[in-house]
Structures are given as structure tokens and as C-alpha cells.
Design a protein around this motif. Structure first.
Motif, PDB file in Angstrom:
ATOM      1  N   ALA A  10       0.832  -1.201   0.000  1.00  0.00           N
ATOM      2  CA  ALA A  10       0.000   0.000   0.000  1.00  0.00           C
ATOM      3  C   ALA A  10       0.868   1.253   0.000  1.00  0.00           C
ATOM      4  CB  ALA A  10      -0.922   0.000   1.225  1.00  0.00           C
ATOM      5  N   GLN A  26      -3.104  -1.225  -2.666  1.00  0.00           N
ATOM      6  CA  GLN A  26      -4.029  -0.315  -1.993  1.00  0.00           C
ATOM      7  C   GLN A  26      -3.477   1.101  -2.068  1.00  0.00           C
ATOM      8  OE1 GLN A  26      -4.328   0.576   2.350  1.00  0.00           O
ATOM      9  NE2 GLN A  26      -6.142  -0.740   2.244  1.00  0.00           N
ATOM     10  N   ASP A  49     -10.448   1.748  -8.944  1.00  0.00           N
ATOM     11  CA  ASP A  49     -10.852   0.667  -8.043  1.00  0.00           C
ATOM     12  C   ASP A  49     -10.920  -0.678  -8.753  1.00  0.00           C
ATOM     13  OD1 ASP A  49     -13.001   1.635  -9.512  1.00  0.00           O
ATOM     14  OD2 ASP A  49     -14.472   1.068  -8.009  1.00  0.00           O
ATOM     15  N   GLN A  58      -7.470  -1.534  -4.228  1.00  0.00           N
ATOM     16  CA  GLN A  58      -8.414  -1.042  -3.231  1.00  0.00           C
ATOM     17  C   GLN A  58      -8.109   0.434  -2.978  1.00  0.00           C
ATOM     18  OE1 GLN A  58      -8.107  -1.738   1.167  1.00  0.00           O
ATOM     19  NE2 GLN A  58      -9.836  -3.101   0.769  1.00  0.00           N
ATOM     20  N   SER A  68      -8.668   3.791  -0.672  1.00  0.00           N
ATOM     21  CA  SER A  68      -9.012   4.175   0.690  1.00  0.00           C
ATOM     22  C   SER A  68      -8.917   5.686   0.834  1.00  0.00           C
ATOM     23  CB  SER A  68      -8.049   3.498   1.676  1.00  0.00           C
ATOM     24  OG  SER A  68      -8.288   3.910   3.007  1.00  0.00           O
TER      25      SER A  68
END
Length: 432
Positions: free
Chosen positions: A236, A279, A315, A319, A321
Motif C-alpha cells: 500500500a 491499496q 478501483d 483497493q 481508501s
């Protein structure tokens, strides 16, 4: 549910090729948000709000009213099962051809004839047997487990939290020590219960990188090193894309591009499309003040951002956020129940309802340069209205995450992480 923009694009393109017209949306439609889209957007790409801010507030009130009475009453759907005793149902325990031998076996039984031998790790008697990832030694992993962060990992897992190791490898890369830094992070990530590593924060917002190409090189090399050292762990990154908040305002887009030359959406999107990160966390801290020159408020900037994320199908690659520190206040929040509900609607419900952010990371505690501590809960876990409201969001708990520094606990790591698990399903643990 509102269709995603990329789906509308494909449908509209197909219909246009077939010579079939697409009905136009009325400009007077109160749910239309076409005015936020760029002037060159094709006519068949439309935007429509799923819920207005007022409706979102009513929705939040409905679920949070009477200590979450409606939420508790909304039980899970009945599970779907097959009764092998019913006429017409056939439950055949025999596996398909080529899969096992159709027989139950106990541990220690000889392998089925023709089965592959996966190898036998060498372990000392009485020790849990495992094979360290390539590039890491058992000693490095053991040392990581005994560190402050390593012990916090155990406490977080025991509390039922999904764990990410939160590190900053950009400084290591700049100093020519990426391999060394990545090994330390990977050793922490090797522990059971760790699902991933966030290897950089505020990427591209600062003076560390001199060019976008230099930043690309860091992302590529850090990703490759961690893929090798931490196989099976997700990767991420945390950054922001200020251009997205401008919407269709050309003057805003020109000024923001000049101010943040490294934060180019095309480059960030390429990291996702190429699988460099799994992410992407987009910071929301700038949304309230960055666009005042162009009379774009925080709510509008936030909606502009998620429209752009959906339109680019980010997306579909990773993922997405949103990271938000807005619920934490110096000392502790002093909100009434009504104010807390409104704040939770803005900082939690809206990003999720906008159908682009799949998780929301809320900073529950942080300390500024002067040593002042801000919290989303009461000091030493004293009762607090905002925190009590957050604890009612049980249905979205898996989508809520927080950041925790084991070196600066509120009480102690075990106590803090247990309390955090009452609101959050995931936690990012600072790597010491």
C-alpha cells in the motif's frame, strides 16, 4: 444503486456505435452532478448523486438512533444451504476424476500414490515449523517479533484486528539503503495476522523527490523488493491527488498542477494498472482549504475527487481508501450527539456512499510538533460521545481502519488495541 461512470461509458459507446440514441438527463434534475465533469466529457457519460448530503444525514440518523436500535434489528440474511435428504438433491462425496482418491486420511498417513512431495522444513523439536521468506533469516524474523512493533502485532491480532505494517522506505531509498530497510519491514510482515505493508506516506508531497521520474523509480524498486521479501503480503501507499478536487474548474486545475507537479494522476494510475501497489490511500486533509480561491468547499471537493477516481476505474486495479484526521481533536472531541452524527456522516458515510473509497482510515490519535495530543476518543479511554457513536457502526467496521504508534501508547498496546477493535476492523502499526 447508481451505475459507475466506466459502465456508462461502455454502454454509451456501444449504443452510439449501433446508432441508438441515449436519452439526455435533465439539467434541472436535482440529483445531476454533470456540472462537475470536464467540458469535453462525452454526452453519454452522466453523473447522478446516490444520496444528497441532507439525505445522507437522514440515513445516518436512522441507523444511529436509539443506540443503534435499527442497526441491531437488521440481522443477516438467511443462509443458503442444500439438504441432502430432500428428494432430487444429490450429495456425492466422490471427488471429480484426478482429484485425490475420495478417501479421508489422518495426519501422518502416507501420501496418496502420485502426490507431489512439497518438502519438509527442518525444525527443532517443540518449535513451530515454518520456512522464512527468501532473503530473510529466522533470526531476523525472531528479532522483529520481539520489537515494540512486533509485540503490538501480536496484541492487534489477539484483538481481532487485520494488521498492516506502516513504514516509510522513501528515506531509506534516498540514502541507498532500500534493501536494508525493506528487510526490517518484511521481517515484521512475516508474522501471522499481517496482511500487508504500507511502504510510504505522503508520497510526492514534499521536497524528498526532485522529479516525477525519481518518484517512479522509488515506487518500482520498493515494490519489487517487498514482493520478493514479503510474498503474499499486499502493498500500500499513501498520497493525495489535489487535481481531482478541482472538478471541471480549469483555472483551479492549472494552478493546482503547478503547485503539485509530482502528483500527476496519470503516473499514480499507472502504478495501480501495473500492479505496483494493491491499496492506494488518498489523504483528505487538503480538501477543506485548498480550493477556497475557486469557491469549492470541502464536500464538493470530496465529491469531485471520487467522481474522478470512478471515471478512471482505479478501483478496478486496487483497493482505494480515504485517510482522514478530521474526527480527532486536541485533548478529546467535545461534540454533542447531533454534532457527532453529522461529523461521522461527513468523514465516514459520505466517502463510502460515493462508491469509490472501499475503506476509510481515521486517525484516532496523533501528536503535533509541540507535543499536543489529538484524539477521537476520551483521554485514557474516558467516555466520549464521538467515540460512542463510532462504536455503533458495526456493519461497516471491516471497512474502518486506524493508525497506531506502539511507541506512543494511550495506556499500553494491549489495552489500546483492544479498545480500537471496538470501532475498527483494521490497523496500521507504525514500524519503529
Amino acid at each position: 444503486m447508481r451505475p459507475r461512470l466506466r459502465q456508462l461509458f461502455v454502454i454509451g459507446l456501444a449504443l452510439s456505435l449501433l446508432g441508438i440514441g441515449v436519452p439526455a438527463w435533465s439539467e434541472d434534475d436535482p440529483r445531476s452532478c454533470n456540472d462537475l465533469m470536464a467540458g469535453d466529457t462525452p454526452a453519454y457519460v452522466v453523473c447522478r448523486w446516490m444520496a444528497t448530503p441532507d439525505e445522507a444525514l437522514d440515513i445516518a440518523r436512522f441507523w444511529l438512533a436509539n443506540d443503534g436500535e435499527n442497526l441491531e434489528a437488521a440481522g443477516p440474511l438467511d443462509s443458503i444451504g442444500v439438504d441432502c435428504g430432500d428428494a432430487g438433491n444429490v450429495c456425492d462425496p466422490t471427488p471429480p476424476d484426478g482429484v485425490g482418491d475420495g478417501q479421508a486420511h489422518d495426519g501422518g498417513d502416507p501420501d496418496v500414490e502420485g502426490a507431489e512431495d512439497g518438502g519438509t522444513p527442518e525444525c527443532k523439536a517443540g518449535e513451530e515449523c515454518s520456512v522464512p521468506p527468501a532473503g530473510l533469516s529466522a533470526e531476523q524474523i525472531s528479532q522483529a517479533e520481539e520489537s515494540t512493533t512486533g509485540k503490538a502485532v501480536k496484541s492487534a491480532v489477539a484483538a481481532g484486528l487485520r494488521v498492516w505494517v506502516d513504514a516509510e522506505l522513501a528515506d531509506d531509498w534516498k540514502a541507498g539503503k532500500l534493501a536494508e530497510g525493506a528487510k526490517q519491514v518484511a521481517a515484521l510482515a512475516a508474522q501471522p495476522g499481517v496482511v500487508g505493508v504500507r511502504f510510504t506516506r505522503q508520497l510526492g508531497d514534499g521536497q524528498l523527490f526532485q522529479s516525477a521520474d525519481e518518484m517512479d523509480t522509488f515506487v518500482n524498486e520498493a515494490s519489487a523488493e517487498l514482493r520478493k521479501l514479503a510474498p503474499g503480503r499486499k502493498l500500500a501507499a499513501h498520497t493525495m491527488v489535489p487535481l481531482f478536487g478541482c472538478g471541471a474548474d480549469e483555472a483551479c486545475k492549472t494552478a493546482i498542477t503547478q503547485k503539485y507537479p509530482l502528483l500527476d494522476p496519470e503516473r499514480i494510475g499507472a502504478w495501480l494498472a501495473k500492479g505496483k501497489i494493491d491499496q492506494l490511500a488518498l489523504d483528505s486533509g487538503h480538501l477543506a482549504t485548498e480550493y477556497t480561491t475557486w469557491k469549492i468547499d470541502a464536500a464538493t471537493a470530496q465529491r469531485n475527487q471520487w467522481i474522478q477516481v470512478r471515471a478512471r476505474a482505479w478501483d478496478a486495479y486496487a483497493q482505494i481508501s480515504v485517510e482522514d484526521a478530521g474526527l480527532a481533536a486536541p485533548g478529546a472531541p467535545q461534540l454533542t450527539g447531533e454534532q457527532a452524527t453529522k461529523a461521522i456522516t461527513e468523514h465516514v458515510a459520505s466517502p463510502l456512499q460515493d462508491d469509490a473509497a472501499e475503506t476509510v482510515t481515521l486517525w484516532s490519535r496523533y501528536e503535533n510538533g509541540q507535543g499536543q495530543v489529538s484524539r477521537a476518543y476520551g483521554e485514557k479511554w474516558a467516555a466520549n460521545t464521538t467515540w460512542d457513536q463510532l462504536k455503533k457502526l458495526t456493519s461497516v467496521r471491516p471497512r474502518l481502519a486506524t493508525v497506531y504508534d506502539p511507541a506512543k501508547p494511550e495506556v499500553d498496546a494491549a489495552t489500546d488495541l483492544k479498545a480500537l477493535s471496538e470501532v475498527f476492523g483494521q490497523v496500521y502499526l507504525y514500524a519503529a
